[in-house]
Design a protein around this motif. Sequence first.
Motif, PDB file in Angstrom:
ATOM      1  N   GLU A  23      46.309 -22.601 -24.668  1.00 26.25           N
ATOM      2  CA  GLU A  23      46.749 -23.528 -25.696  1.00 26.25           C
ATOM      3  C   GLU A  23      45.589 -24.430 -26.087  1.00 26.25           C
ATOM      4  O   GLU A  23      44.718 -24.721 -25.283  1.00 26.25           O
ATOM      5  CB  GLU A  23      47.922 -24.357 -25.145  1.00 26.25           C
ATOM      6  CG  GLU A  23      48.655 -25.114 -26.225  1.00 26.25           C
ATOM      7  CD  GLU A  23      49.960 -25.746 -25.736  1.00 26.25           C
ATOM      8  OE1 GLU A  23      50.680 -25.106 -24.949  1.00 26.25           O
ATOM      9  OE2 GLU A  23      50.235 -26.868 -26.144  1.00 26.25           O
ATOM     10  N   HIS A  70      47.922 -28.898 -32.330  1.00 28.44           N
ATOM     11  CA  HIS A  70      47.851 -28.073 -31.128  1.00 28.44           C
ATOM     12  C   HIS A  70      48.506 -26.722 -31.371  1.00 28.44           C
ATOM     13  O   HIS A  70      49.253 -26.545 -32.335  1.00 28.44           O
ATOM     14  CB  HIS A  70      48.424 -28.800 -29.908  1.00 28.44           C
ATOM     15  CG  HIS A  70      49.909 -28.858 -29.831  1.00 28.44           C
ATOM     16  ND1 HIS A  70      50.660 -29.739 -30.556  1.00 28.44           N
ATOM     17  CD2 HIS A  70      50.789 -28.139 -29.104  1.00 28.44           C
ATOM     18  CE1 HIS A  70      51.947 -29.567 -30.268  1.00 28.44           C
ATOM     19  NE2 HIS A  70      52.052 -28.591 -29.388  1.00 28.44           N
ATOM     20  N   HIS A  72      50.651 -23.231 -30.225  1.00 28.33           N
ATOM     21  CA  HIS A  72      51.659 -22.595 -29.392  1.00 28.33           C
ATOM     22  C   HIS A  72      51.303 -21.114 -29.377  1.00 28.33           C
ATOM     23  O   HIS A  72      51.445 -20.441 -30.392  1.00 28.33           O
ATOM     24  CB  HIS A  72      53.061 -22.787 -29.977  1.00 28.33           C
ATOM     25  CG  HIS A  72      53.614 -24.158 -29.757  1.00 28.33           C
ATOM     26  ND1 HIS A  72      54.771 -24.594 -30.347  1.00 28.33           N
ATOM     27  CD2 HIS A  72      53.174 -25.177 -28.984  1.00 28.33           C
ATOM     28  CE1 HIS A  72      55.028 -25.838 -29.942  1.00 28.33           C
ATOM     29  NE2 HIS A  72      54.059 -26.214 -29.129  1.00 28.33           N
ATOM     30  N   SER A  81      58.124 -29.334 -28.594  1.00 30.77           N
ATOM     31  CA  SER A  81      58.830 -29.461 -27.328  1.00 30.77           C
ATOM     32  C   SER A  81      59.149 -30.933 -27.106  1.00 30.77           C
ATOM     33  O   SER A  81      58.711 -31.798 -27.867  1.00 30.77           O
ATOM     34  CB  SER A  81      57.948 -28.946 -26.195  1.00 30.77           C
ATOM     35  OG  SER A  81      56.831 -29.794 -26.051  1.00 30.77           O
ATOM     36  N   ASP A  84      55.973 -32.698 -26.698  1.00 31.25           N
ATOM     37  CA  ASP A  84      55.301 -32.839 -27.999  1.00 31.25           C
ATOM     38  C   ASP A  84      55.828 -34.054 -28.752  1.00 31.25           C
ATOM     39  O   ASP A  84      55.064 -34.863 -29.281  1.00 31.25           O
ATOM     40  CB  ASP A  84      55.551 -31.607 -28.875  1.00 31.25           C
ATOM     41  CG  ASP A  84      54.791 -30.380 -28.399  1.00 31.25           C
ATOM     42  OD1 ASP A  84      53.830 -30.539 -27.622  1.00 31.25           O
ATOM     43  OD2 ASP A  84      55.162 -29.266 -28.808  1.00 31.25           O
TER      44      ASP A  84
HETATM   45 ZN   LIG Z   1      53.635 -28.006 -28.274  1.00 25.17          ZN
END
Ligand SMILES: [Zn+2]
Length: 121
Positions: A23, A70, A72, A81, A84
Amino acid sequence: MWKIEKKLFLEILNTTKQLYPKEFLCFLGGNKQKQEITEFVFIPNKSNENSVYFQEQDIPFDENIIGTIHSHPSYSNLYPSKADKKIFQKYFINIIISFPFGENDYKAYNQKSEEINIQFI
Ligand SMILES: [Zn+2]
């Protein structure tokens, strides 16, 4: 509407592809008044297939840092999430990109984790 330089976005996509399947996370810098993103800022972090860890104190204190981006690594997972959403609260613009990291494989969110549109310049 927030604007991001296309060149910058493509650079980030490229970096993300190179790091795949790890990631990727970096911060976005720019001008809050003009709603323009013009640079990205890396901080030291450890990443694996599922998450990115970083120390809060490593985030540079800089008022020009206005957002995050970012990746995934899983296919078509463009939704934030719980973790997040916590980070998103601190920044005006938050972008998630997902595998296969094409130009349309992204979604942008505001501080409330609501989906927003961005414009490429
Ligand atoms: Zn994330």
